[in-house]
Design a protein around this motif. Structure first.
Motif, PDB file in Angstrom:
ATOM      1  N   ASN A 263       0.835  -1.211   0.000  1.00 30.87           N
ATOM      2  CA  ASN A 263       0.000   0.000   0.000  1.00 30.87           C
ATOM      3  C   ASN A 263       0.867   1.258   0.000  1.00 30.87           C
ATOM      4  O   ASN A 263       0.582   2.245   0.697  1.00 30.87           O
ATOM      5  N   LYS A 265       2.456   4.728  -1.094  1.00 32.28           N
ATOM      6  CA  LYS A 265       1.820   5.920  -1.640  1.00 32.28           C
ATOM      7  C   LYS A 265       2.798   6.745  -2.470  1.00 32.28           C
ATOM      8  O   LYS A 265       3.979   6.846  -2.160  1.00 32.28           O
ATOM      9  N   ASN A 267       2.262  10.102  -3.080  1.00 28.28           N
ATOM     10  CA  ASN A 267       2.311  11.450  -2.539  1.00 28.28           C
ATOM     11  C   ASN A 267       2.417  11.432  -1.011  1.00 28.28           C
ATOM     12  O   ASN A 267       1.720  10.664  -0.344  1.00 28.28           O
ATOM     13  N   LYS A 269       1.316  13.461   1.194  1.00 30.83           N
ATOM     14  CA  LYS A 269       0.088  13.832   1.910  1.00 30.83           C
ATOM     15  C   LYS A 269      -0.864  12.655   2.090  1.00 30.83           C
ATOM     16  O   LYS A 269      -1.755  12.690   2.959  1.00 30.83           O
ATOM     17  N   ASP A 270      -0.679  11.602   1.284  1.00 31.82           N
ATOM     18  CA  ASP A 270      -1.573  10.443   1.356  1.00 31.82           C
ATOM     19  C   ASP A 270      -1.055   9.355   2.293  1.00 31.82           C
ATOM     20  O   ASP A 270      -1.724   8.328   2.474  1.00 31.82           O
ATOM     21  N   PRO A 272      -0.487   7.600   5.630  1.00 33.99           N
ATOM     22  CA  PRO A 272      -1.010   7.656   6.999  1.00 33.99           C
ATOM     23  C   PRO A 272       0.082   7.300   8.004  1.00 33.99           C
ATOM     24  O   PRO A 272       1.164   6.829   7.611  1.00 33.99           O
ATOM     25  N   TYR A 277       5.837   5.452   2.070  1.00 34.31           N
ATOM     26  CA  TYR A 277       5.985   6.399   0.963  1.00 34.31           C
ATOM     27  C   TYR A 277       7.000   5.852  -0.029  1.00 34.31           C
ATOM     28  O   TYR A 277       8.077   5.393   0.346  1.00 34.31           O
ATOM     29  N   GLU A 307       6.512   6.476   7.352  1.00 34.86           N
ATOM     30  CA  GLU A 307       5.997   7.843   7.462  1.00 34.86           C
ATOM     31  C   GLU A 307       6.856   8.814   8.278  1.00 34.86           C
ATOM     32  O   GLU A 307       6.971   9.996   7.894  1.00 34.86           O
TER      33      GLU A 307
END
Length: 366
Positions: A263, A265, A267, A269-270, A272, A277, A307
């Motif tokens: 999962n 991401k 970006n 900002k996305d 959690p 990332y 994160e």
């Protein structure tokens, strides 16, 4: 009105001057990964299938020199120092890394070595080298990946198209007749302190696309699941754990292993809390590549992170930006493979069929 404009101008000039006087200095470190392609030694190991790549001494030390040349220049656009931590794949033995870090191009950085033998039938492993003055390992482990022939989508059940069935690299997926287990590379976890700050690094070389991308996809999804399990275990101890996972994933940033299993991401900002990332996705969409197959580029060599590394507080190390090292000397300049990475053959010593990927970490200087 003119007086008001004049006052506004003075305010802007004052603000600019104030910002200039408060300019911050940052400490910059590079973390990199490189698939060194068939980095074997000069001794035939009867336990592995290395017969094709038993190098002469001249070939071996030329290969060492070439790989060292690349490693010393990764990320030098922003950071003239060599990478502080480098993950490596397709290494035959620890001795290869020990010889590599002694090369004059790298010896001044005083790299330490972490490497474990894996059960891969070709005898290739992953490893990690680190600048001793900056990174202090506290623990390391090789974590086996248990996958079986039944984890593949059998051709007899779902026939792949011809193009997919032929989609493979030099990396062969083989299983034992008795257990049907596919022996592949372990995942290497190294934990320690980077300039006094706890950091975790996972080095990967996931199963290849031998037999076709669709057929073999589940093998890499299993590898991603193991990677996620390692990350989860570290986050249970410390939810703010800074973890960087890197490797030749044999999948691109948009494949299921990255997008569905991890999962990851695109970006910041996305992402959690406890999320992942992956800066490689944005790079891929811009057209960047670390390898080429049938004139199509992809990014198999990726670094992704948890994160806490993308937060805005730079009092400790945070991710800044990512890149791919593509020096002119690493690229084929003529013929059918012009523009591809300059790889080796049995008679010619090049570099690798992959390009190295890297990220920069920064923090405010105290």
């Amino acid at each position: 009105m003119r007086i008001r404009n004049f006052i506004a101008l003075l305010f802007v000039l004052f603000a600019m001057g104030s910002a200039k006087s408060q300019k911050k200095n940052y400490i910059l470190q590079t973390v990199a990964f490189y698939n060194t392609e068939n980095f074997y030694d000069t001794i035939n190991d009867p336990k592995t299938r290395d017969d094709e790549w038993v190098y002469s001494s001249k070939y071996y030390y030329t290969k060492i020199h070439n790989i060292a040349r690349v490693l010393a220049q990764i990320g030098d656009g922003e950071n003239k120092d060599a990478p502080v931590v480098i993950g490596l794949s397709e290494i035959e033995h620890r001795s290869v890394l020990e010889d590599l870090v002694k090369d004059p191009q790298l010896s001044k950085y005083d790299y330490g070595v972490v490497e474990f033998e894996s059960p891969d039938k070709r005898g290739i492993d992953v490893g990690l080298i680190y600048q001793k003055k900056h990174f202090k390992p506290t623990s390391y482990a090789n974590i086996p990946l248990y996958i079986y022939e039944t984890d593949t989508k059998a051709v007899k059940e779902k026939k792949a198209d011809k193009k997919d069935a032929e989609d493979s690299t030099d990396d062969k997926v083989e299983h034992t007749e008795k257990s049907k287990r596919i022996y592949t590379r372990d995942q290497l976890l190294v934990s320690g302190f980077l300039d006094g700050e706890e950091m975790h690094f996972i080095v990967n070389h996931w199963p290849s696309r031998r037999g076709g991308e669709k057929i073999s996809s589940l093998l890499r999804e299993k590898a991603a699941a193991l990677n996620l399990k390692i990350i989860d275990s570290l986050q249970k101890i410390n939810p703010n754990a800074k973890i960087i996972s890197m490797g030749d994933l044999n999948d691109g940033p948009l494949n299921n292993s990255l997008k569905k299993v991890l999962n990851a991401k695109e970006n910041k900002k996305d992402v959690p809390p406890l999320g992942i990332y992956n800066p490689s996705e944005k790079m891929f969409k811009k057209g960047d590549s670390t390898l080429y197959y049938r004139d199509a580029g992809d990014i198999f060599d990726q670094l992704f992170m948890t994160e806490p590394l993308i937060r805005e507080d730079y009092s400790s190390y945070r991710y800044w930006k990512a890149g791919i090292c593509r020096k002119p000397f690493m690229i084929t300049t003529t013929g059918q493979y012009k523009g591809y990475p300059l790889r080796s053959s049995s008679t010619f010593v090049g570099f690798s069929d992959h390009l190295p990927a890297f990220i920069y970490l920064i923090k405010e200087a105290k």
